[in-house]
Design a protein around this motif. Structure first.
Motif, PDB file in Angstrom:
ATOM      1  N   GLY A 117       0.835  -1.193   0.000  1.00 23.07           N
ATOM      2  CA  GLY A 117       0.000   0.000   0.000  1.00 23.07           C
ATOM      3  C   GLY A 117       0.874   1.248   0.000  1.00 23.07           C
ATOM      4  N   LYS A 118       0.262   2.373   0.239  1.00 17.28           N
ATOM      5  CA  LYS A 118       0.979   3.653   0.258  1.00 17.28           C
ATOM      6  C   LYS A 118       0.717   4.351   1.579  1.00 17.28           C
ATOM      7  CE  LYS A 118       2.149   3.988  -4.237  1.00 17.28           C
ATOM      8  NZ  LYS A 118       3.488   4.203  -4.728  1.00 17.28           N
ATOM      9  N   GLY A 131      -1.909   8.511   7.249  1.00 18.08           N
ATOM     10  CA  GLY A 131      -2.803   7.876   6.297  1.00 18.08           C
ATOM     11  C   GLY A 131      -4.241   8.223   6.607  1.00 18.08           C
ATOM     12  N   PHE A 132      -5.147   7.434   6.043  1.00 21.35           N
ATOM     13  CA  PHE A 132      -6.577   7.704   6.182  1.00 21.35           C
ATOM     14  C   PHE A 132      -7.019   7.683   7.641  1.00 21.35           C
ATOM     15  CE2 PHE A 132     -10.947   6.007   6.407  1.00 21.35           C
ATOM     16  CZ  PHE A 132     -11.613   7.073   5.834  1.00 21.35           C
ATOM     17  N   GLU A 145       3.894  10.456  -0.930  1.00 19.29           N
ATOM     18  CA  GLU A 145       3.556   9.046  -0.743  1.00 19.29           C
ATOM     19  C   GLU A 145       4.771   8.161  -0.974  1.00 19.29           C
ATOM     20  OE1 GLU A 145      -1.115   8.302  -1.520  1.00 19.29           O
ATOM     21  OE2 GLU A 145       0.244   7.944  -3.199  1.00 19.29           O
ATOM     22  N   ILE A 146       4.820   7.088  -0.194  1.00 22.90           N
ATOM     23  CA  ILE A 146       5.883   6.098  -0.317  1.00 22.90           C
ATOM     24  C   ILE A 146       5.251   4.724  -0.139  1.00 22.90           C
ATOM     25  CG2 ILE A 146       6.559   6.118   2.108  1.00 22.90           C
ATOM     26  CD1 ILE A 146       9.482   6.063   1.140  1.00 22.90           C
ATOM     27  N   GLU A 154       9.610   1.440   0.870  1.00 27.33           N
ATOM     28  CA  GLU A 154      10.428   1.489  -0.339  1.00 27.33           C
ATOM     29  C   GLU A 154      10.281   2.844  -1.005  1.00 27.33           C
ATOM     30  OE1 GLU A 154      10.592  -2.818  -2.407  1.00 27.33           O
ATOM     31  OE2 GLU A 154       8.653  -1.818  -2.501  1.00 27.33           O
ATOM     32  N   GLY A 155      11.391   3.396  -1.432  1.00 28.84           N
ATOM     33  CA  GLY A 155      11.351   4.671  -2.134  1.00 28.84           C
ATOM     34  C   GLY A 155      12.605   4.861  -2.959  1.00 28.84           C
TER      35      GLY A 155
END
Length: 177
Positions: free
Chosen positions: A78-79, A160-161, A91-92, A133-134
């Motif tokens: 996910g992000k 996040g949400f 976002e990552i 991860e980026g």
């Protein structure tokens, strides 16, 4: 007819001071539009971008149902939004999320310590290990994610949400292309 009259005009029509001011303005406009300068920041000059994995540890996150947090917000692949040193990175990707068992050190009769599961006096505290991860830029001072250097021990804010909490970097892995 003289080139310069008694009032300082060229050919009796153009004032020398006005002509000089117009020439300076024209040169400035020419310089702005024809030679606008380099683009990007100075920190990006001479750097290369490589994939990077960042391991984060979250200690004592107070959450009622950790499984619901993993299912709705922190999903593998996910992000999440990352804020590093109060600067939003964007976002990552979340590579993995692992809930860590809560343990406590218990002294034994022979004087040694043994790590045993926590008897869960506080059911709302959770520990996690996250891998993100980026793409990082490699500079002389280390990897840079967004506009911030990434080093072991520095805090990341994840948003996040349905969550917003801090985590600490415990490992960096750079992957060569």
């Amino acid at each position: 007819m003289a080139i310069l009259d008694s009032k300082g005009r060229l050919f009796g029509k153009i004032n020398l001071l006005d002509f000089g001011a117009l020439l300076v303005i024209a040169l400035v406009i020419f310089g702005i539009f024809v030679f606008p300068g380099t683009s990007g920041s100075v920190a990006q000059v001479g750097t290369k971008t490589v994939p990077m994995e960042v391991d984060l540890v979250v200690r004592g996150l107070n959450v009622r149902d950790p499984q619901q947090l993993f299912d709705q917000g922190l999903k593998a692949n996910g992000k999440t939004n990352v804020i590093i040193r109060n600067q939003p990175h964007g976002e990552i990707t979340i590579k993995s999320v692992k809930q860590l068992p809560r343990t406590v050190n218990v002294p034994q009769p022979d004087g040694t310590l043994k790590e045993l599961p926590d008897p869960k006096t506080n059911n709302f505290s959770t520990d996690m290990l996250l891998t993100l991860e980026g793409k990082a830029q490699i500079t002389a001072n280390g990897p840079v994610l967004g506009n911030s250097k990434v080093k072991i021990g520095m805090p990341f804010e994840l948003e996040g949400f349905n969550y917003n909490f801090n985590a600490t970097v415990i490992d960096l892995r750079l992957k060569e292309k």
